[in-house]
Design a protein around this motif. Structure first.
Motif, PDB file in Angstrom:
ATOM      1  N   LYS A  48       0.812  -1.229   0.000  1.00  0.00           N
ATOM      2  CA  LYS A  48       0.000   0.000   0.000  1.00  0.00           C
ATOM      3  C   LYS A  48       0.843   1.277   0.000  1.00  0.00           C
ATOM      4  CE  LYS A  48      -3.838  -2.407   0.689  1.00  0.00           C
ATOM      5  NZ  LYS A  48      -3.748  -3.574  -0.134  1.00  0.00           N
ATOM      6  N   LYS A  49       2.001   1.188  -0.661  1.00  0.00           N
ATOM      7  CA  LYS A  49       2.860   2.365  -0.815  1.00  0.00           C
ATOM      8  C   LYS A  49       3.667   2.207  -2.093  1.00  0.00           C
ATOM      9  CE  LYS A  49       6.440   0.484   2.178  1.00  0.00           C
ATOM     10  NZ  LYS A  49       7.249   0.682   3.376  1.00  0.00           N
ATOM     11  N   PHE A  50       4.139   3.331  -2.611  1.00  0.00           N
ATOM     12  CA  PHE A  50       4.947   3.306  -3.826  1.00  0.00           C
ATOM     13  C   PHE A  50       6.264   4.001  -3.527  1.00  0.00           C
ATOM     14  CE2 PHE A  50       6.405   4.748  -7.981  1.00  0.00           C
ATOM     15  CZ  PHE A  50       6.304   3.577  -8.687  1.00  0.00           C
ATOM     16  N   ASN A  51       7.290   3.202  -3.270  1.00  0.00           N
ATOM     17  CA  ASN A  51       8.616   3.710  -2.980  1.00  0.00           C
ATOM     18  C   ASN A  51       9.589   2.918  -3.853  1.00  0.00           C
ATOM     19  OD1 ASN A  51      11.280   3.899  -1.813  1.00  0.00           O
ATOM     20  ND2 ASN A  51      10.316   4.843  -0.019  1.00  0.00           N
ATOM     21  N   ILE A  52      10.147   3.577  -4.846  1.00  0.00           N
ATOM     22  CA  ILE A  52      10.988   2.906  -5.839  1.00  0.00           C
ATOM     23  C   ILE A  52      12.182   2.195  -5.189  1.00  0.00           C
ATOM     24  CG2 ILE A  52      12.493   3.254  -7.839  1.00  0.00           C
ATOM     25  CD1 ILE A  52       9.646   3.548  -8.617  1.00  0.00           C
ATOM     26  N   LEU A  53      12.892   2.866  -4.292  1.00  0.00           N
ATOM     27  CA  LEU A  53      14.079   2.258  -3.688  1.00  0.00           C
ATOM     28  C   LEU A  53      13.725   1.035  -2.849  1.00  0.00           C
ATOM     29  CD1 LEU A  53      16.114   5.430  -2.687  1.00  0.00           C
ATOM     30  CD2 LEU A  53      16.500   3.893  -4.621  1.00  0.00           C
ATOM     31  N   GLN A  54      12.673   1.144  -2.043  1.00  0.00           N
ATOM     32  CA  GLN A  54      12.254  -0.007  -1.242  1.00  0.00           C
ATOM     33  C   GLN A  54      11.758  -1.145  -2.138  1.00  0.00           C
ATOM     34  OE1 GLN A  54       9.411   1.356   1.636  1.00  0.00           O
ATOM     35  NE2 GLN A  54      10.986   2.243   2.956  1.00  0.00           N
ATOM     36  N   MET A  55      11.078  -0.788  -3.218  1.00  0.00           N
ATOM     37  CA  MET A  55      10.588  -1.798  -4.152  1.00  0.00           C
ATOM     38  C   MET A  55      11.754  -2.550  -4.793  1.00  0.00           C
ATOM     39  SD  MET A  55       8.499  -1.358  -7.695  1.00  0.00           S
ATOM     40  CE  MET A  55       9.959  -0.666  -8.434  1.00  0.00           C
TER      41      MET A  55
END
Length: 124
Positions: A48-55
């Motif tokens: 439920k989040k959009f974080n490129i680095l964490q992804m």
């Protein structure tokens, strides 16, 4: 596999297909890259989040678990293959997606199988 390699393969495939399909061959480049949209989609829906680095960290590590990415399944390839019987555009997408999957498997068999328990996400 990193997106830059899929982009390069899509570019080469587009050049190869150009004499047969003309300007439609650019679809190979687009499909080679856009098939990976299922990674951020799956991550965003799960966390439920959009974080490129964490992804990126999540998919590199995968915590030793198999992750289902819908556009990386054999069913998706089969559907594209069936649709390719009726349309040049789907034929180009089918070829690009098949090459994309082969590259992912090659990457997994050569590198990831050595360093992790991660499996490519294909439903059989």
């Amino acid at each position: 596999m990193e997106i830059k390699y899929h982009f390069l393969a899509g570019l080469i495939l587009s050049i190869i297909l150009f004499p047969f399909f003309g300007i439609k061959s650019i679809i190979a480049l687009i499909a080679s890259v856009i098939i990976d949209i299922d990674h951020p989609l799956q991550y965003t829906l799960k966390y439920k989040k959009f974080n490129i680095l964490q992804m990126l960290r999540h998919f590199r590590n995968c915590c030793g678990k198999q992750v289902l990415c819908i556009f990386h399944t054999i069913e998706f390839i089969i559907i594209l293959g069936l649709l390719s019987l009726f349309s040049d555009i789907f034929l180009i997408m089918f070829i690009a997606a098949t090459i994309h999957m082969c590259m992912d498997y090659l990457d997994w068999f050569v590198w990831a199988s050595i360093y992790s328990q991660r499996m490519p996400s294909i439903i059989l």
